[in-house]
Design a protein around this motif. Structure first.
Motif, PDB file in Angstrom:
ATOM      1  N   MET A   1      43.943  23.246  37.283  1.00 52.38           N
ATOM      2  CA  MET A   1      43.725  24.363  38.467  1.00 52.38           C
ATOM      3  C   MET A   1      45.056  25.127  38.873  1.00 52.38           C
ATOM      4  N   GLY A   2      46.344  24.652  38.790  1.00 52.63           N
ATOM      5  CA  GLY A   2      47.201  24.979  39.153  1.00 52.63           C
ATOM      6  C   GLY A   2      47.478  25.707  40.367  1.00 52.63           C
ATOM      7  N   MET A   3      48.522  26.674  40.539  1.00 51.63           N
ATOM      8  CA  MET A   3      48.612  27.319  41.636  1.00 51.63           C
ATOM      9  C   MET A   3      47.716  28.628  41.988  1.00 51.63           C
ATOM     10  N   GLN A   4      46.832  28.423  42.957  1.00 46.02           N
ATOM     11  CA  GLN A   4      45.882  29.266  43.114  1.00 46.02           C
ATOM     12  C   GLN A   4      46.741  30.283  44.232  1.00 46.02           C
ATOM     13  N   THR A   5      45.748  31.324  44.548  1.00 44.81           N
ATOM     14  CA  THR A   5      46.063  32.141  45.714  1.00 44.81           C
ATOM     15  C   THR A   5      45.134  32.086  46.880  1.00 44.81           C
ATOM     16  N   ILE A   6      45.631  32.665  48.083  1.00 46.39           N
ATOM     17  CA  ILE A   6      44.572  32.924  48.912  1.00 46.39           C
ATOM     18  C   ILE A   6      44.963  33.991  49.878  1.00 46.39           C
ATOM     19  N   GLU A   7      44.158  34.662  50.426  1.00 51.40           N
ATOM     20  CA  GLU A   7      44.223  35.767  51.173  1.00 51.40           C
ATOM     21  C   GLU A   7      44.821  35.450  52.604  1.00 51.40           C
ATOM     22  N   LEU A   8      45.947  35.971  52.837  1.00 50.41           N
ATOM     23  CA  LEU A   8      46.449  35.916  54.107  1.00 50.41           C
ATOM     24  C   LEU A   8      45.703  36.762  55.090  1.00 50.41           C
ATOM     25  N   GLY A   9      45.053  35.859  56.163  1.00 46.96           N
ATOM     26  CA  GLY A   9      44.148  36.703  57.136  1.00 46.96           C
ATOM     27  C   GLY A   9      43.274  37.566  56.608  1.00 46.96           C
ATOM     28  N   THR A  10      42.927  38.841  56.979  1.00 46.68           N
ATOM     29  CA  THR A  10      42.084  39.727  56.195  1.00 46.68           C
ATOM     30  C   THR A  10      42.895  40.900  55.933  1.00 46.68           C
ATOM     31  N   THR A  11      44.270  40.568  55.491  1.00 45.10           N
ATOM     32  CA  THR A  11      45.250  41.696  54.915  1.00 45.10           C
ATOM     33  C   THR A  11      44.955  42.274  53.709  1.00 45.10           C
ATOM     34  N   GLY A  12      44.244  41.445  52.616  1.00 36.68           N
ATOM     35  CA  GLY A  12      44.102  41.741  51.343  1.00 36.68           C
ATOM     36  C   GLY A  12      45.287  41.248  50.462  1.00 36.68           C
ATOM     37  N   GLN A  13      46.204  40.745  51.265  1.00 40.04           N
ATOM     38  CA  GLN A  13      47.418  40.312  50.647  1.00 40.04           C
ATOM     39  C   GLN A  13      47.277  38.915  49.990  1.00 40.04           C
ATOM     40  N   GLN A  14      47.546  38.789  48.862  1.00 38.20           N
ATOM     41  CA  GLN A  14      47.524  37.153  48.060  1.00 38.20           C
ATOM     42  C   GLN A  14      48.543  36.444  48.392  1.00 38.20           C
ATOM     43  N   VAL A  15      48.617  35.462  48.752  1.00 34.54           N
ATOM     44  CA  VAL A  15      49.914  34.477  48.880  1.00 34.54           C
ATOM     45  C   VAL A  15      49.458  33.006  48.128  1.00 34.54           C
ATOM     46  N   SER A  16      50.392  32.274  47.670  1.00 34.21           N
ATOM     47  CA  SER A  16      50.226  31.050  47.231  1.00 34.21           C
ATOM     48  C   SER A  16      49.461  30.118  47.973  1.00 34.21           C
ATOM     49  N   ARG A  17      48.802  29.184  47.391  1.00 35.65           N
ATOM     50  CA  ARG A  17      47.783  28.168  48.107  1.00 35.65           C
ATOM     51  C   ARG A  17      48.824  27.119  48.897  1.00 35.65           C
ATOM     52  N   LEU A  18      50.089  27.013  48.286  1.00 34.32           N
ATOM     53  CA  LEU A  18      50.964  25.977  48.649  1.00 34.32           C
ATOM     54  C   LEU A  18      52.446  26.704  48.925  1.00 34.32           C
ATOM     55  N   ALA A  19      52.881  26.769  50.318  1.00 30.80           N
ATOM     56  CA  ALA A  19      53.842  27.502  50.502  1.00 30.80           C
ATOM     57  C   ALA A  19      55.129  26.352  50.514  1.00 30.80           C
ATOM     58  N   LEU A  20      56.454  27.042  50.195  1.00 23.69           N
ATOM     59  CA  LEU A  20      57.537  26.323  49.978  1.00 23.69           C
ATOM     60  C   LEU A  20      58.653  26.490  51.209  1.00 23.69           C
ATOM     61  N   GLY A  21      58.980  25.502  51.994  1.00 24.50           N
ATOM     62  CA  GLY A  21      59.927  25.696  52.946  1.00 24.50           C
ATOM     63  C   GLY A  21      61.200  25.312  52.672  1.00 24.50           C
ATOM     64  N   ALA A  22      62.130  26.467  52.904  1.00 27.08           N
ATOM     65  CA  ALA A  22      63.649  26.132  52.738  1.00 27.08           C
ATOM     66  C   ALA A  22      64.417  25.701  53.777  1.00 27.08           C
ATOM     67  N   MET A  23      63.923  25.197  55.008  1.00 18.79           N
ATOM     68  CA  MET A  23      64.743  24.625  55.975  1.00 18.79           C
ATOM     69  C   MET A  23      65.911  23.969  55.576  1.00 18.79           C
ATOM     70  N   GLN A  24      65.715  23.044  54.716  1.00 20.64           N
ATOM     71  CA  GLN A  24      66.830  21.843  54.368  1.00 20.64           C
ATOM     72  C   GLN A  24      68.082  22.558  53.417  1.00 20.64           C
ATOM     73  N   MET A  25      67.581  23.684  52.793  1.00 21.46           N
ATOM     74  CA  MET A  25      68.392  24.170  51.624  1.00 21.46           C
ATOM     75  C   MET A  25      69.756  24.933  52.113  1.00 21.46           C
ATOM     76  N   GLY A  26      70.755  24.329  51.510  1.00 15.92           N
ATOM     77  CA  GLY A  26      71.912  24.813  51.891  1.00 15.92           C
ATOM     78  C   GLY A  26      72.719  23.617  52.980  1.00 15.92           C
TER      79      GLY A  26
END
Length: 338
Positions: A1-26
């Motif tokens: 299956m791998g990384m699928q995308t999903i529409e953000l709201g009803t914007t037409g903009q596709q984003v990854s099904r899994l988001a990556l948080g960078a809070m601890q980076m740095g």
């Protein structure tokens, strides 16, 4: 299956099904490990990266945050990566500087921080965003969140300022985080009345476990908020802390862990039991199963946001992308509890 995308709201903009948080980076995650995780996420087909201007002021005495954005800025500057990424950051939650923000042992005073958050005043957000863009090395962010809901500032002031930043091309889409449902409704009504861009993403803490009765956290999705999201497809739920610090895999870690405070009780015990059963059937860990379950919710559509501290934690999340839960398994998981 791998990384699928999903529409953000009803914007037409596709984003990854899994988001990556960078809070601890740095900070907790050093530069080398951070770059490794970011590169692997892109390789896996990911594109939706999340940070904030305040990350991670609490990690180091006298920090003013921005370490995560600076690291992302260095990473993005290498070889056209900015075009491959749907980049989200946030403003409003950096506390006013005070030496009292850190105790003698270096731990943060969160009570003081919450009382002195920068907030969502118009000028505050304009300056905060400019600082974020400078650190990220870009002229726009794809998604900008009000990080903590600010009830001391008129919503009209906040929304008008954000509309101006969208118009100026510095922000593509808006989001809100750590917010009550009634406030969200008021925000949407004001945007409708004045023709301002409305939020398309709601970032809240959300997981498989349900908050215990009496829990009053503004940050955790409750039944009413899920119902609201169910009725408003133009708002996508971005679920932070989806695996609650990894407590699902480890009963010993769960016992007495602060992440469990909002959840402990008979409903949680019943849900954990069914989770363990289905995870064994599916041949995955409970943590992976929770991520898969979140990604396979038909409504409200949900994007889990993982914030790995180590490359190993990131790799442990990836198998969730290939878990296909059957209807019976989804029904049992959904129905579990008291």
């Amino acid at each position: 299956m791998g990384m699928q995308t999903i529409e953000l709201g009803t914007t037409g903009q596709q984003v990854s099904r899994l988001a990556l948080g960078a809070m601890q980076m740095g900070n907790a995650t050093n530069e080398q490990d951070s770059v490794h995780i970011l590169d692997r996420y892109l390789e896996a087909g990911g594109s939706f990266i999340d940070t904030a201007d305040c990350y991670e002021w609490w990690a180091r005495r006298d920090s003013r945050g921005g370490e995560s954005e600076e690291l992302l800025g260095r990473w993005l500057s290498r070889g056209g990566r900015r075009d491959q990424v749907f980049l989200a950051t946030k403003g409003s939650a950096l506390p006013e500087y005070s030496p009292q923000l850190w105790a003698a042992d270096g731990t943060a005073d969160w009570d003081l921080a919450r009382r002195t958050f920068a907030g969502a005043g118009g000028d505050t957000l304009r300056h905060a965003l400019d600082g974020s863009l400078r650190r990220l090395g870009t002229d726009h962010v794809d998604l900008y969140y009000v990080h903590v809901d600010d009830r001391a500032t008129p919503l009209e002031e906040t929304l008008e300022a954000l509309a101006g930043l969208v118009q100026a091309g510095k922000i593509r889409y808006l989001g809100w985080s750590n917010v009550r449902t009634w406030r969200l409704e008021r925000i949407r009504q004001l945007c409708d009345r004045y023709g301002w861009p409305a939020p398309v993403a709601l970032q809240q803490q959300h997981s498989y476990l349900r908050p215990r009765p009496g829990n009053d956290s503004v940050s955790i999705v409750g039944a009413e908020q899920l119902d609201y999201l169910d009725a408003h497809e133009d708002l996508t739920l971005v679920a932070y802390s989806p695996i609650l610090k990894g407590i699902y895999d480890d009963p010993a870690k769960r016992a007495g862990h602060w992440a469990m405070e909002a959840y402990a009780g008979p409903d949680t015990d019943a849900r954990l039991a069914v989770l363990a059963e289905v995870a064994a059937e599916a041949g995955v860990t409970p943590n992976q199963l929770v991520l898969a379950w979140l990604m396979q919710q038909p409504s409200p559509r949900t994007i889990p946001l993982v914030g790995p501290r180590t490359p190993e934690q990131f790799e442990a999340a990836l198998p969730a992308l290939d878990v296909k839960l059957g209807e019976d398994q989804l029904r049992r998981l959904n129905a579990a509890g008291v």
